[in-house]
Design an enzyme around this catalytic site. Structure first.
Site, PDB file in Angstrom:
ATOM      1  N   LYS A  22       0.757  -1.256   0.057  1.00 21.44           N
ATOM      2  CA  LYS A  22       0.089   0.001   0.060  1.00 21.44           C
ATOM      3  C   LYS A  22       0.879   1.240  -0.179  1.00 21.44           C
ATOM      4  CE  LYS A  22      -3.740  -0.388   2.384  1.00 21.44           C
ATOM      5  NZ  LYS A  22      -4.411  -0.777   3.902  1.00 21.44           N
ATOM      6  N   ARG A  92      -2.963   3.468   8.513  1.00 22.21           N
ATOM      7  CA  ARG A  92      -3.224   2.099   7.632  1.00 22.21           C
ATOM      8  C   ARG A  92      -2.329   0.996   7.857  1.00 22.21           C
ATOM      9  NH1 ARG A  92      -4.641   4.986   1.902  1.00 22.21           N
ATOM     10  NH2 ARG A  92      -5.897   3.068   1.686  1.00 22.21           N
ATOM     11  N   GLY A 101      -6.662 -10.263   7.464  1.00 25.48           N
ATOM     12  CA  GLY A 101      -6.657 -10.728   8.728  1.00 25.48           C
ATOM     13  C   GLY A 101      -5.743  -9.466   9.410  1.00 25.48           C
ATOM     14  N   MET A 103      -4.845  -5.629  10.762  1.00 26.63           N
ATOM     15  CA  MET A 103      -5.723  -4.352  11.377  1.00 26.63           C
ATOM     16  C   MET A 103      -6.507  -3.779  10.486  1.00 26.63           C
ATOM     17  SD  MET A 103      -4.129  -1.076  13.553  1.00 26.63           S
ATOM     18  CE  MET A 103      -4.502   0.032  12.173  1.00 26.63           C
ATOM     19  N   ARG A 330      -3.919  -1.041  -6.418  1.00 24.20           N
ATOM     20  CA  ARG A 330      -3.328  -2.196  -6.612  1.00 24.20           C
ATOM     21  C   ARG A 330      -3.740  -3.261  -7.612  1.00 24.20           C
ATOM     22  NH1 ARG A 330      -6.466  -4.197  -1.245  1.00 24.20           N
ATOM     23  NH2 ARG A 330      -8.538  -3.802  -2.044  1.00 24.20           N
ATOM     24  N   HIS A 446      -8.310 -44.813  -6.488  1.00 24.78           N
ATOM     25  CA  HIS A 446      -8.797 -45.214  -7.857  1.00 24.78           C
ATOM     26  C   HIS A 446      -9.927 -44.208  -8.579  1.00 24.78           C
ATOM     27  CE1 HIS A 446     -11.841 -47.338 -10.581  1.00 24.78           C
ATOM     28  NE2 HIS A 446     -10.305 -48.068 -11.044  1.00 24.78           N
ATOM     29  N   SER A 755      10.978 -43.241 -16.310  1.00 28.18           N
ATOM     30  CA  SER A 755       9.589 -42.375 -15.964  1.00 28.18           C
ATOM     31  C   SER A 755       9.248 -42.351 -14.536  1.00 28.18           C
ATOM     32  CB  SER A 755       8.562 -42.684 -16.951  1.00 28.18           C
ATOM     33  OG  SER A 755       7.407 -42.013 -16.810  1.00 28.18           O
ATOM     34  N   CYS A 822       5.178 -39.360 -14.773  1.00 25.39           N
ATOM     35  CA  CYS A 822       3.704 -40.030 -15.031  1.00 25.39           C
ATOM     36  C   CYS A 822       2.794 -40.335 -13.987  1.00 25.39           C
ATOM     37  CB  CYS A 822       3.621 -41.339 -15.945  1.00 25.39           C
ATOM     38  SG  CYS A 822       4.389 -42.570 -15.166  1.00 25.39           S
ATOM     39  N   TYR A 842      10.087 -34.552 -19.970  1.00 25.18           N
ATOM     40  CA  TYR A 842       8.576 -34.363 -20.262  1.00 25.18           C
ATOM     41  C   TYR A 842       7.698 -34.640 -19.029  1.00 25.18           C
ATOM     42  CZ  TYR A 842       8.406 -39.348 -20.524  1.00 25.18           C
ATOM     43  OH  TYR A 842       8.472 -40.778 -20.280  1.00 25.18           O
TER      44      TYR A 842
HETATM   45  P1  ADP Z   1      -7.807  -1.856   3.448  1.00 28.79           P
HETATM   46  O1  ADP Z   1      -6.468  -2.455   3.371  1.00 28.79           O
HETATM   47  O2  ADP Z   1      -8.841  -2.746   4.182  1.00 28.79           O
HETATM   48  O3  ADP Z   1      -8.153  -1.626   1.811  1.00 28.79           O
HETATM   49  P2  ADP Z   1      -7.213   0.926   3.634  1.00 28.79           P
HETATM   50  O4  ADP Z   1      -6.188   1.024   4.322  1.00 28.79           O
HETATM   51  O5  ADP Z   1      -7.304   0.945   2.259  1.00 28.79           O
HETATM   52  O6  ADP Z   1      -7.804  -0.669   4.282  1.00 28.79           O
HETATM   53  O7  ADP Z   1      -8.672   1.580   4.149  1.00 28.79           O
HETATM   54  C1  ADP Z   1      -9.837   1.632   4.130  1.00 28.79           C
HETATM   55  C2  ADP Z   1     -10.809   2.792   3.717  1.00 28.79           C
HETATM   56  O8  ADP Z   1     -10.304   3.966   4.353  1.00 28.79           O
HETATM   57  C3  ADP Z   1     -10.069   3.478   2.152  1.00 28.79           C
HETATM   58  O9  ADP Z   1     -10.832   2.546   1.177  1.00 28.79           O
HETATM   59  C4  ADP Z   1     -10.583   4.789   2.360  1.00 28.79           C
HETATM   60  O10 ADP Z   1     -11.952   5.005   1.760  1.00 28.79           O
HETATM   61  C5  ADP Z   1     -10.411   5.088   3.572  1.00 28.79           C
HETATM   62  N1  ADP Z   1      -9.284   5.917   3.879  1.00 28.79           N
HETATM   63  C6  ADP Z   1      -7.902   5.456   4.204  1.00 28.79           C
HETATM   64  N2  ADP Z   1      -7.149   6.497   4.545  1.00 28.79           N
HETATM   65  C7  ADP Z   1      -7.816   7.375   4.041  1.00 28.79           C
HETATM   66  C8  ADP Z   1      -7.597   9.105   4.159  1.00 28.79           C
HETATM   67  N3  ADP Z   1      -6.367   9.566   4.230  1.00 28.79           N
HETATM   68  N4  ADP Z   1      -8.586   9.971   3.958  1.00 28.79           N
HETATM   69  C9  ADP Z   1      -9.899   9.332   3.520  1.00 28.79           C
HETATM   70  N5  ADP Z   1     -10.285   8.117   3.784  1.00 28.79           N
HETATM   71  C10 ADP Z   1      -9.177   7.197   3.883  1.00 28.79           C
HETATM   72 MG    MG Z   2      -7.944  -0.045   0.596  1.00 27.84          MG
END
Ligand code: ADP
Ligand code: MG
Ligand code: MG
Length: 868
Positions: A22, A92, A101, A103, A330, A446, A755, A822, A842
């Site tokens: 990210k 984030r 899984g 945060m 992404r 089988h 083989s 095989c 092969y």
């Molecule tokens: P995930 O990894 O689950 O995609 P994100 O880190 O992308 O989580 O955050 C989820 C949502 O939070 C983003 O899709 C966005 O809409 C919102 N978000 C994250 N950072 C910001 C920011 N700086 N300003 C506004 N919204 C934000």
């Molecule tokens: Mg996101």
């Protein structure tokens, strides 16, 4: 000391390892000049430091990020913690590989009672200010303080009920203030923004070790040591009013792959609302009417991003008061069909090379082109699950015996054959069934092998079912009873059993797919052959691109209804003359079958394995059946019973089978070789160029091989001399016992190809019976006592090591030996990578896996090699 904090203008997309996926992409977009709210990233090595220091942030980290924070304040023109002009952050998580899984994101960090009031004043939008504040409390409590989010949502629901409101947008500033008061009674949180930030960063690092995250890493072989980065980013607000909003979009349609911008957005909402699905979002196309200028910018941006990354992107954006911001990009997840279409389209558009296109599809995705699949969105009522033994989806009426399958299917009724296990005697029922379900067995028992060979969906080892043949029922652990003639659906791709008729997506054959396969052939070194016995399978195999037959199991030819009694007669013969009568008849059958194969394969090699299974597998089981057989053969029932008794073995898998049959009964081998070469002679006269390769199974040493090759060569010489022709041929062995592999140097002198029969080799290396593995392998996988089912994915460490030893040692003694595989692993992508790396010539797999193997073989040659 290494830099721990990077501003968004200090990194690029190539810094995934250091800044997480990210973070690296936020940097890339910043340097592209896209409107990304500014921020900084704390590196992944800092995460390691955090753990090494006993879950404590390194000493100078705070000083470092405060410097970055000042620079962001300068750029944004607002101050973190200033009530009159507050700067708020999102915090984030982002690891180098995408990882569910971890945060959740915390939004609006940096708020407290005073700042919320200040924000209301400054913006003149108190509803927005208090909505933002309550969101912050809720997320901080959930993510940092670990307090369940449900209570907070319930508080809002109760409040709305009391005040006759339904939508969030009906809530006023006063309403949100009231909610905040309720929250404050539920949770106490730090009012100091600096403390909030520190705790949030710690929480991101700690979330690296949640059980869910650890589990995910284990499942996907992601090392624990890489750690996660933390992105701290200035907030922008989609919940400011009707001129604001948030959305997610894909640069192409992720389910069909069509080149068509695709997405959804919500007006007056934060990004979390879109993902949470609390309101129904609008299609992206209506943004064009609502905010044409923003749409134009969004459209241009997504196009630029796709071209920049040369891949379909999944993007997140927010609009604040008519201004557009990018928050994430992404490469987008996609279905199998979409992945093939997008890869080929992008080559046509000049965005990527054909080599890159090959790396963009997973071999598993290829499967979805070859079989009808159960539509995942239609799946309901899963009553039991077993092993996904052969892909595809099938619906039909349940029958419990092969004979019944044939009777019921006679008028075109679709049937599913449900058995405790299957044996070669069930072949006729398996042939007419849409799908096969067994209570016992594993991925190479089988039922599994035969079903994959036929391209029929199968689930094996479904231990959650108890089958009762007398009552005609299959009962699940939860007590659901499936009765004879009930309609159920099998999903062979996942192993799920469902009640009723579940929708399926059709198999398809697209031009794009053919194009991709063409590129695969251009870039692979490994040959791809098929395991096939029948004309039908061989034809299919050629159609799907096989370059020969790598394994023709001759015994399968003898199980046909019109032949089985002849082989039984041969087995039950009491002297050579009697046996010869049956052998002469079998020779005609065998010759006709072989000729058909040579004709279909025309000039491609056909590897024929000599008779392999224990002889008693051909005999009927019950007493009545034995008596009936004795009558048909004109032999005394007692005698038949006695011979059958004598053939019983304590441990058939390690008993009288494989080339041991050739040693004891050379006349059987003579018959088989005469048939193979005789068929080749006739095929040659018909204008084909047959290339038989005769393969001796289950060998252990060179003397044993010589004893058999003497017989084989004598017959070949005789036939060719009599017919006055010459046919190219090879004699080789199957490598199935650890002893053969370890003694390969000596075996090399007697063979022209080796083989690897990795089903038996795995069985003998592990001492796991492949027919009984279903009883315990699931538990072994669950408890991680083995990483993979060794019958599905080749065990590189031990079985693979035996293969490597065999190749290296035999090469020392003789050049020019051809090496193949095989076993069922020949169609498994990860195993194919290994086969490529150790220098096999092969792989051979069931016809339906040939396209998968072609792709996997190309990827093995184009991509990085396997680690071991
Ligand atoms: P995930 O990894 O689950 O995609 P994100 O880190 O992308 O989580 O955050 C989820 C949502 O939070 C983003 O899709 C966005 O809409 C919102 N978000 C994250 N950072 C910001 C920011 N700086 N300003 C506004 N919204 C934000
Ligand atoms: Mg996101
Ligand atoms: Mg074998």
């Amino acid at each position: 000391m290494a830099k721990r904090v990077y501003l968004f203008n200090e990194g690029s997309k190539d810094d995934r390892e250091l800044l997480g996926g990210k973070g690296a992409n936020l940097c890339e977009m910043t340097s592209m000049g896209l409107p990304v709210p500014f921020g900084f990233i704390i590196t992944t090595p800092t995460c390691r430091e955090f753990f090494e220091g006993g879950n404590r942030l390194p000493r100078h980290l705070q000083t470092e990020y405060n410097v970055a924070l000042k620079l962001i304040e300068d750029r944004m023109g607002s101050l973190f913690g200033d009530p009159d002009n507050p700067l708020l952050f999102s915090v984030r998580s982002g690891a180098p590989v995408s990882m569910p899984g971890m945060m959740n994101t915390i939004l609006n960090l940096g708020m407290n009672d005073v700042i919320a009031a200040g924000l209301a004043r400054k913006t003149g939008n108190p509803r927005f200010a208090y909505d933002s504040y309550r969101r912050f409390i809720q997320m901080f409590a959930d993510v940092v303080l670990g307090i369940e989010g449900d209570g907070f949502e319930e508080a809002i629901i109760d409040y709305k009920k009391e005040h006759n409101k339904t939508l969030d947008t009906e809530m006023t500033a006063e309403d949100w203030q009231a909610i905040i008061e309720i929250y404050k009674g539920m949770v106490s949180f730090p009012q100091d923004p600096a403390v909030q930030l520190r705790q949030a960063i710690e929480a991101v690092f700690l979330s690296w070790n949640t059980p869910r995250a650890i589990f995910y890493r284990e499942m996907n072989n992601i090392p624990d040591s890489i750690g996660t980065a933390v992105c701290v980013q200035a907030m922008v607000f989609g919940n400011f009013g009707d001129d604001s909003g948030s959305g997610v979009a894909f640069t192409r349609n992720p389910s069909t792959g069509d080149k068509q911008f695709f997405g959804e957005y919500l007006v007056n909402a934060a990004g979390e609302d879109v993902v949470a699905g609390i309101r129904t979002p609008q299609p992206i196309s209506s943004l064009e009417q609502q905010m044409p200028a923003v749409y134009k910018e969004l459209f241009a941006t997504q196009k630029r991003l796709e071209e920049h990354y040369s891949d379909m992107q999944d993007i997140e954006f927010t609009i604040q008061q008519g201004k557009f911001y990018m928050l994430q990009t992404r490469s987008g997840k996609r279905t199998g069909r979409a992945s093939v279409k997008i890869a080929v389209d992008m080559v046509n558009e000049g965005l990527i090379s054909d080599k890159e296109a090959l790396m963009r599809v997973s071999p598993e995705h290829v499967e979805s082109f070859l079989h009808p699949m159960v539509d995942p969105s239609a799946k309901t009522d899963i009553v039991a699950s077993g092993m996904p033994a052969s892909p595809g989806g099938a619906t039909g009426k349940v029958v419990f015996s092969a004979d019944e399958a044939v009777t019921v299917a006679a008028d075109g009724t679709k049937v599913l054959l449900v058995r405790r296990e299957t044996t070669p005697e069930d072949i006729h029922g398996m042939k007419v069934a849409e799908g096969i379900l067994t209570e016992l067995g594993g991925m190479t028992s089988h039922a599994a092998v035969v079903a994959r060979g036929m391209g029929v969906c199968a689930i094996t080892g479904c231990a959650e079912l108890t089958i009762n043949y007398e009552q005609g029922t299959a009962t699940t652990n939860d007590g659901v009873v499936i009765k004879r003639m009930d309609t159920i659906t099998l999903d062979g791709a996942t192993g799920d059993v469902m009640l009723g008729d579940i929708a399926k997506t059709a198999a398809s054959d697209s031009d794009d797919f053919q194009k991709l396969l063409g590129w695969a052939d251009k870039y692979r070194r490994l040959g791809v052959r098929a395991n096939a016995e029948t004309e039908e399978d061989a034809t299919k195999a050629r159609e799907l691109g096989a370059e020969g037959i790598g394994l023709c199991r001759t015994e399968h030819m003898f199980f046909e209804a019109d032949r089985i009694d002849h082989i039984r007669g041969m087995i039950l013969s009491e002297n050579r003359e009697e046996r010869q009568v049956y052998l002469d008849r079998l020779l005609e059958f065998q010759k006709a079958d072989m000729k058909a194969l040579f004709r279909v394969m025309h000039d491609l090699p056909v590897t024929v394995r000599l008779l392999d299974p224990p002889l008693h597998e051909f005999l009927p089981h019950g007493d009545e059946e034995l008596e009936a057989l004795a009558k048909r053969l004109g032999k005394p029932a007692d005698k038949v019973r006695e011979i059958s008794q004598n053939l019983q073995e304590v441990n058939p898998m390690l008993g009288f089978r494989g080339c041991r049959i050739s040693v004891i009964h050379p006349e059987i081998t003579e018959m088989q070789v005469a048939a193979i070469i005789g068929a080749a002679v006739e095929a040659q006269r018909d204008g084909h160029n047959p290339y038989p390769e005769i393969m001796i199974p289950l060998v252990v040493n060179v003397r044993e091989i010589r004893a058999i090759t003497d017989v084989i060569e004598k017959v070949i010489m005789e036939v060719l001399a009599r017919e006055k022709v010459s046919i190219p041929y090879k004699i080789g062995t199957m490598m199935e016992t650890p002893r053969a592999c370890l003694g390969a140097e000596r075996l090399a002198t007697a063979v022209e190809f080796m083989s690897f029969g990795t089903n038996d080799l795995t069985q003998m290396t592990y001492g796991f019976s492949r027919d009984d593995v279903g009883k315990f392998i699931a538990a072994y996988l669950d408890r991680k006592l083995v990483e993979d089912d060794p019958f599905v994915t080749l065990d590189q460490r031990a079985v693979g090591r035996l293969m490597k030893i065999a190749i290296e040692d035999s090469k020392k003694r003789k050049k020019g030996i051809k090496y193949g595989i095989c076993g069922e692993h020949g169609g498994d992508p990860r195993s194919i990578q290994f086969c490529h790396d150790i220098g096999l010539d092969y792989v051979s797999c069931s016809p339906f896996r040939v396209p998968v193997a072609r792709i996997a073989a190309a990827q093995a040659n184009v991509g990085p090699s396997s680690s071991e």
